[in-house]
Design an enzyme around this catalytic site. Structure first.
Site, PDB file in Angstrom:
ATOM      1  N   ASP A   1      66.932  67.868  10.646  1.00 29.06           N
ATOM      2  CA  ASP A   1      68.577  68.317  11.083  1.00 29.06           C
ATOM      3  C   ASP A   1      69.252  68.992   9.885  1.00 29.06           C
ATOM      4  O   ASP A   1      70.004  68.002   9.063  1.00 29.06           O
ATOM      5  CB  ASP A   1      69.205  68.185  11.939  1.00 29.06           C
ATOM      6  CG  ASP A   1      69.017  67.076  13.436  1.00 29.06           C
ATOM      7  OD1 ASP A   1      67.731  67.254  12.691  1.00 29.06           O
ATOM      8  OD2 ASP A   1      69.803  67.209  14.017  1.00 29.06           O
TER       9      ASP A   1
ATOM     10  N   GLU B   1      69.152  73.569  12.867  1.00 28.29           N
ATOM     11  CA  GLU B   1      70.294  74.091  14.010  1.00 28.29           C
ATOM     12  C   GLU B   1      72.380  74.023  13.232  1.00 28.29           C
ATOM     13  O   GLU B   1      72.886  74.304  13.811  1.00 28.29           O
ATOM     14  CB  GLU B   1      70.351  73.290  15.642  1.00 28.29           C
ATOM     15  CG  GLU B   1      70.766  71.862  15.541  1.00 28.29           C
ATOM     16  CD  GLU B   1      71.753  71.604  16.149  1.00 28.29           C
ATOM     17  OE1 GLU B   1      72.132  72.424  17.389  1.00 28.29           O
ATOM     18  OE2 GLU B   1      72.010  70.751  16.637  1.00 28.29           O
TER      19      GLU B   1
ATOM     20  N   ASN C   1      71.238  71.650  20.057  1.00 19.34           N
ATOM     21  CA  ASN C   1      72.696  72.446  21.711  1.00 19.34           C
ATOM     22  C   ASN C   1      73.200  73.013  20.927  1.00 19.34           C
ATOM     23  O   ASN C   1      74.271  73.724  21.517  1.00 19.34           O
ATOM     24  CB  ASN C   1      73.177  70.925  21.515  1.00 19.34           C
ATOM     25  CG  ASN C   1      73.766  70.375  20.012  1.00 19.34           C
ATOM     26  OD1 ASN C   1      72.798  70.360  19.613  1.00 19.34           O
ATOM     27  ND2 ASN C   1      75.098  69.688  20.445  1.00 19.34           N
ATOM     28  N   HIS C   2      73.105  73.696  19.073  1.00 19.56           N
ATOM     29  CA  HIS C   2      74.509  74.717  18.601  1.00 19.56           C
ATOM     30  C   HIS C   2      73.532  75.556  18.245  1.00 19.56           C
ATOM     31  O   HIS C   2      74.086  76.987  18.136  1.00 19.56           O
ATOM     32  CB  HIS C   2      75.159  73.850  17.723  1.00 19.56           C
ATOM     33  CG  HIS C   2      75.367  72.696  17.327  1.00 19.56           C
ATOM     34  ND1 HIS C   2      76.405  72.611  18.306  1.00 19.56           N
ATOM     35  CD2 HIS C   2      75.656  71.272  16.807  1.00 19.56           C
ATOM     36  CE1 HIS C   2      77.341  71.996  18.196  1.00 19.56           C
ATOM     37  NE2 HIS C   2      76.867  70.795  17.144  1.00 19.56           N
TER      38      HIS C   2
ATOM     39  N   HIS D   1      68.632  65.460  16.526  1.00 21.59           N
ATOM     40  CA  HIS D   1      69.991  65.836  16.342  1.00 21.59           C
ATOM     41  C   HIS D   1      70.719  64.388  16.322  1.00 21.59           C
ATOM     42  O   HIS D   1      71.877  64.778  16.316  1.00 21.59           O
ATOM     43  CB  HIS D   1      69.724  66.110  18.584  1.00 21.59           C
ATOM     44  CG  HIS D   1      71.564  65.784  18.829  1.00 21.59           C
ATOM     45  ND1 HIS D   1      72.596  66.604  18.828  1.00 21.59           N
ATOM     46  CD2 HIS D   1      72.210  65.483  19.897  1.00 21.59           C
ATOM     47  CE1 HIS D   1      73.736  66.785  19.324  1.00 21.59           C
ATOM     48  NE2 HIS D   1      73.017  65.706  20.425  1.00 21.59           N
TER      49      HIS D   1
ATOM     50  N   HIS E   1      71.019  62.057  13.852  1.00 21.97           N
ATOM     51  CA  HIS E   1      71.577  62.239  12.774  1.00 21.97           C
ATOM     52  C   HIS E   1      70.875  61.147  12.267  1.00 21.97           C
ATOM     53  O   HIS E   1      71.518  61.203  10.809  1.00 21.97           O
ATOM     54  CB  HIS E   1      72.998  62.985  12.308  1.00 21.97           C
ATOM     55  CG  HIS E   1      72.613  64.209  12.630  1.00 21.97           C
ATOM     56  ND1 HIS E   1      73.664  65.499  12.564  1.00 21.97           N
ATOM     57  CD2 HIS E   1      72.289  65.114  13.366  1.00 21.97           C
ATOM     58  CE1 HIS E   1      73.397  66.527  12.284  1.00 21.97           C
ATOM     59  NE2 HIS E   1      72.672  66.654  13.268  1.00 21.97           N
TER      60      HIS E   1
HETATM   61 FE   LIG Z   1      72.596  69.206  17.876  1.00 22.29          FE
END
Ligand SMILES: [Fe+2]
Length: 258
Positions: free
Chosen positions: A8, A39, A67-68, A176, A178
């Site tokens: 990410d 994302e 999700n973003h 997600h 992190h």
């Molecule tokens: Fe996420």
């Protein structure tokens, strides 16, 4: 084949680490194919066309989201047009973009990338389990090497999906949360897996956000506008090694100070 997955990418610090570090890393590690989760590239939430183009220019073959995905409206037409920037398939049919990409590795071998989101503690219109089999079947019709970015909150769900797909895909990479987990391994069926590949961005933070802002939102329970942090920048992810038939031989987590 050697596949690099860059975890990410968070904010300007993460984008900068990819821009400055990825071309050299691809060369140094003799990487054949590279997937980047982007994302959080746009100030921690979502991605813009310009930032997506920059990740591709730096050496990403495919960019995945999470999700973003819908945070930046300007990305919607881009997702419809792009073959190589994808979003979780279970964010809904009839919405911009797709959840499967097939792109060529350095030697021309096709590699399929699948993007799915978990549903435990996250808001998705469909659970990943409703789409997973059909999506992986379609990916395997188009490529022997298949990489799944499973963007999810719960370790249990990430491990369950890796187990479900063991022997059917090359790798299931969790994203997600992190924080890189210490469980990179090849499962008995030949699928490489890690619960979370980590974050490419500022680690002097609360998962990318300036610590004082994240703490204030939690402690004071007042609305706070999050801003990306800047310090302690690392490029994190995994390197997966696999055979031509798509079976994984190894997986190694990487953390590189930027
Ligand atoms: Fe996420």
């Amino acid at each position: 084949m050697k596949i690099l997955f860059v975890a990410d990418v968070f904010g300007p610090a993460g984008s900068g680490a990819v821009r400055d570090g990825l071309p050299g890393l691809r060369e140094e590690l003799a990487i054949d194919f590279c997937v980047v989760n982007g994302e959080n590239a746009a100030d921690g939430r979502g991605i813009t066309p310009k930032l997506a183009d920059r990740l591709l220019a730096a050496g990403a073959d495919v960019v995945t989201l999470g999700n973003h995905t819908w945070a930046r409206g300007e990305i919607y037409p881009y997702l419809d047009a792009s073959e190589r920037v994808i979003r979780p398939a279970n964010l809904g049919a009839g919405r911009p973009g797709r959840g499967l990409a097939v792109a060529a590795a350095a030697d021309g071998t096709p590699v399929a990338v699948v993007n799915l989101m978990g549903w435990l503690f996250l808001d998705v219109p469909l659970t990943p389990f409703e789409l997973l089999d059909d999506l992986v079947d379609e990916a395997r019709r188009r490529a022997q090497v298949v990489v799944v970015d499973f963007h999810a909150e719960a370790t249990s769900e990430k491990i369950a999906v890796a187990r479900i797909l063991d022997g059917r895909v090359t790798a299931v990479i969790g994203t997600h949360t992190h924080v890189q987990t210490n469980d990179a391994r090849v499962l008995p069926g030949g699928t490489a897996a890690i619960t979370d590949a980590g974050m490419t961005g500022p680690h002097d933070s609360v998962i990318g956000v300036k610590s004082e802002l994240a703490i204030s939102r939690m402690r004071d329970r007042m609305p706070v506008r999050f801003e990306p942090a800047e310090g302690g920048v690392r490029l994190e992810g995994v390197v997966v090694t696999c055979n031509d038939d798509g079976k994984a031989r190894g997986i190694e987590a990487i953390r590189i100070d930027a």
